[in-house]
Design a protein around this motif. Structure first.
Motif, PDB file in Angstrom:
ATOM      1  N   TYR A   1      -6.167  19.557 -35.266  1.00 49.79           N
ATOM      2  CA  TYR A   1      -4.901  20.246 -35.706  1.00 49.79           C
ATOM      3  C   TYR A   1      -3.855  19.535 -34.694  1.00 49.79           C
ATOM      4  O   TYR A   1      -3.922  19.416 -33.724  1.00 49.79           O
ATOM      5  CB  TYR A   1      -5.164  21.662 -35.118  1.00 49.79           C
TER       6      TYR A   1
ATOM      7  N   LEU B   1       0.483  17.160 -35.356  1.00 47.57           N
ATOM      8  CA  LEU B   1       1.537  16.986 -36.143  1.00 47.57           C
ATOM      9  C   LEU B   1       1.389  15.576 -37.275  1.00 47.57           C
ATOM     10  O   LEU B   1       0.791  14.639 -36.695  1.00 47.57           O
ATOM     11  CB  LEU B   1       2.686  16.590 -35.230  1.00 47.57           C
ATOM     12  N   ASP B   2       1.877  15.977 -38.407  1.00 47.88           N
ATOM     13  CA  ASP B   2       1.752  14.521 -39.251  1.00 47.88           C
ATOM     14  C   ASP B   2       2.366  13.726 -38.971  1.00 47.88           C
ATOM     15  O   ASP B   2       2.088  12.449 -39.108  1.00 47.88           O
ATOM     16  CB  ASP B   2       2.424  15.119 -40.684  1.00 47.88           C
TER      17      ASP B   2
ATOM     18  N   PRO C   1      -1.245  22.905 -32.957  1.00 43.43           N
ATOM     19  CA  PRO C   1      -0.490  24.297 -32.994  1.00 43.43           C
ATOM     20  C   PRO C   1      -1.138  25.299 -32.497  1.00 43.43           C
ATOM     21  O   PRO C   1      -1.088  26.508 -32.355  1.00 43.43           O
ATOM     22  CB  PRO C   1      -0.142  24.417 -34.474  1.00 43.43           C
TER      23      PRO C   1
ATOM     24  N   ASP D   1       5.873  28.056 -41.527  1.00 42.22           N
ATOM     25  CA  ASP D   1       4.829  27.086 -41.688  1.00 42.22           C
ATOM     26  C   ASP D   1       3.349  27.729 -41.685  1.00 42.22           C
ATOM     27  O   ASP D   1       2.882  28.488 -40.923  1.00 42.22           O
ATOM     28  CB  ASP D   1       4.755  25.968 -40.443  1.00 42.22           C
TER      29      ASP D   1
ATOM     30  N   ARG E   1      -1.212  21.395 -41.112  1.00 40.60           N
ATOM     31  CA  ARG E   1      -1.510  20.752 -39.636  1.00 40.60           C
ATOM     32  C   ARG E   1      -2.886  20.080 -39.361  1.00 40.60           C
ATOM     33  O   ARG E   1      -3.288  19.590 -38.298  1.00 40.60           O
ATOM     34  CB  ARG E   1      -1.152  21.828 -38.509  1.00 40.60           C
ATOM     35  N   TYR E   2      -3.799  20.021 -40.651  1.00 43.26           N
ATOM     36  CA  TYR E   2      -5.294  19.883 -40.249  1.00 43.26           C
ATOM     37  C   TYR E   2      -5.918  18.766 -40.850  1.00 43.26           C
ATOM     38  O   TYR E   2      -5.416  18.091 -41.818  1.00 43.26           O
ATOM     39  CB  TYR E   2      -6.168  21.034 -41.070  1.00 43.26           C
TER      40      TYR E   2
END
Length: 474
Positions: free
Chosen positions: A202, A204-205, A248, A419, A424-425
């Motif tokens: 998990y 941030l892109d 997150p 969001d 986020r995965y």
């Protein structure tokens, strides 16, 4: 004594063309107004100033101005000078139409941004004045690629005191935020022959994309209630972690796993990249010290002013192991690439105690908002489990399976930007499925809008005021 042409009026770039100077100047001015290069209300240079700049007679400029005033392109009033008249600019044929602005949400609960309205403007301005007054003249030169020594020294003292970081000012490098620091580190890793970096499943892109663009393969590590599972590092040459407050999911890295990742780095020579993105904000537990304090020779500490002050400052820093510091400096180049005045101001802000005062006030404010969030959910959606709230600027709201997308849509209908967790995965294996949840930030809305944001959030959740609705499993 005659005045130099360099002291006349405002600058105006014009290129009169054609055999007739007056007509060429008139056409050039007219086209500059027509195209919008000289917007309505722009004050033009005096005829004397423009004549000196163009090397022509003053009467030629005065006559051109008079022609355009008569045509309605310019206006001239005694004591006000000559200005561009108010008119609608017609875009040239073939020009792209302006993009329609997206409708802004009434409330923004997306994580990642602090309350920008509480930036300490007055204190920052005072620090800037003191810093600029006392700065040596050579501070305004190209500078040390590591950053100003005043800021590096102030950071070394603050990070040691507040975060348990062991750093020498000579091994701190100032950068333009976390992404800039990570780019520099990927250059170093590639030069060292590293091809694979482990990351949280998990996250941030933007970080995953940055690592991929640098040519590094990312290996996702599972995240559970004890933080990142560091037992699956395997053959990675480096690992990127948020050990104090995983983003997150909001859990700290368990002390056993902290020791395990340091042991891995010592035995393999791998590098641990520690992202301490909101290390200042702790509410219900003792602060978790920086992982770097366990082994400064194998852990790179990265911090920024983005959450504590404002991301627009574009100021971050890295506390680097011996050897790595020199490689990062080489990757950064021969000069300082960060704004010197902001560096000097932040140094003064830190050493004067203003930074500590601001962080303490922000911590109190964000804790109040977090408590109001928990209270609202307890009253209106008691089946929702809230996690990750002991620290940071966001909370994770666990949802019933299969409802995340619908809740995000319902929130948008309420004018609420929020969001979901699933984007986020990254799958660490073929059998693990992402959780359904919302990642709710409580930093962005100002205090006066917080109650309205909570009302909109509760209205979007699949539970009535009495807690009825889809039950939460387990």
């Amino acid at each position: 004594m005659a005045r130099s042409w360099a002291t006349f009026g405002v600058d105006l770039h014009l290129e009169p063309t054609g055999p007739h100077l007056r007509r060429g100047l008139t056409d050039a001015l007219r086209e500059a107004v027509r195209s919008g290069r000289l917007p309505s209300g722009t004050r033009l240079p005096s005829s004397r100033s423009l004549a000196a700049d163009l090397g022509i007679a003053r009467n030629t400029v005065a006559d051109a101005y008079a022609d355009l005033v008569a045509e309605g392109w310019l206006t001239a009033r005694q004591g006000s000078g000559t200005k561009v008249a108010e008119r609608r600019v017609v875009p040239p044929s073939g020009a792209m139409p302006p993009r329609p602005e997206r409708r802004r949400p009434a409330y923004d609960l997306r994580p990642g941004t602090p309350d920008l309205g509480t930036f300490p403007r007055a204190e920052w301005l005072r620090a800037a004045r003191r810093a600029l007054t006392t700065a040596p003249s050579d501070a305004l030169g190209y500078g040390d690629p590591r950053g100003r020594v005043e800021l590096r020294t102030a950071l070394a003292g603050y990070l040691s005191r507040a975060r348990g970081v062991r750093a020498d000012p000579g091994r701190i490098v100032v950068c333009a935020g976390f992404a800039h620091g990570l780019r520099l580190l990927t250059t170093v890793l590639r030069a060292r022959g590293v091809r694979t970096i482990a990351v949280d499943s998990y996250g941030l892109d933007e970080h995953w994309r940055l690592l991929a663009a640098a040519g590094l393969t990312t290996t996702p590590l599972p995240v559970d209630e004890r933080g990142t599972d560091t037992g699956r590092l395997k053959d990675a040459g480096a690992v990127l972690l948020t050990p104090a407050h995983q983003f997150p999911m909001g859990v700290p890295l368990h002390h056993d796993r902290r020791a395990a990742v340091v042991d891995w780095a010592r035995h393999t020579g791998g590098l641990v990249l520690e992202d301490d993105y909101d290390g200042e904000f702790r509410y219900d537990r003792q602060p978790v010290g920086a992982l770097q304090g366990l082994d400064p020779d194998h852990v790179v500490y990265l911090g920024t002013a983005s959450k504590s002050l404002a991301p627009g400052l574009r100021l971050g820093w890295m506390a680097l192991p011996p050897g790595v510091a020199e490689e990062v400096v080489a990757a950064k180049g021969g000069v300082d690439t960060c704004g010197v005045l902001d560096q000097l101001t932040l140094a003064e802000f830190l050493t004067s105690g203003a930074y500590d005062r601001h962080v303490r006030a922000a911590r109190t404010r964000y804790r109040r908002r977090r408590d109001a969030l928990v209270a609202a959910l307890t009253a209106h959606a008691p089946a929702i489990r809230v996690t990750g709230i002991a620290a940071g600027l966001h909370a994770v709201l666990r949802l019933p399976p299969g409802t995340e997308e619908a809740v995000v849509r319902a929130a948008a209908y309420q004018g609420l930007a929020v969001d979901g967790l699933s984007p986020r995965y990254r799958h660490p294996d073929a059998v693990t499925e992402p959780l359904d949840a919302l990642v709710v930030g409580y930093g962005t809305p100002p205090d006066h809008a917080w109650s309205g944001a909570l009302d909109a959030l509760c209205a979007a959740l699949p539970f009535g005021e009495n807690g009825s609705g889809i039950p939460f499993p387990g």
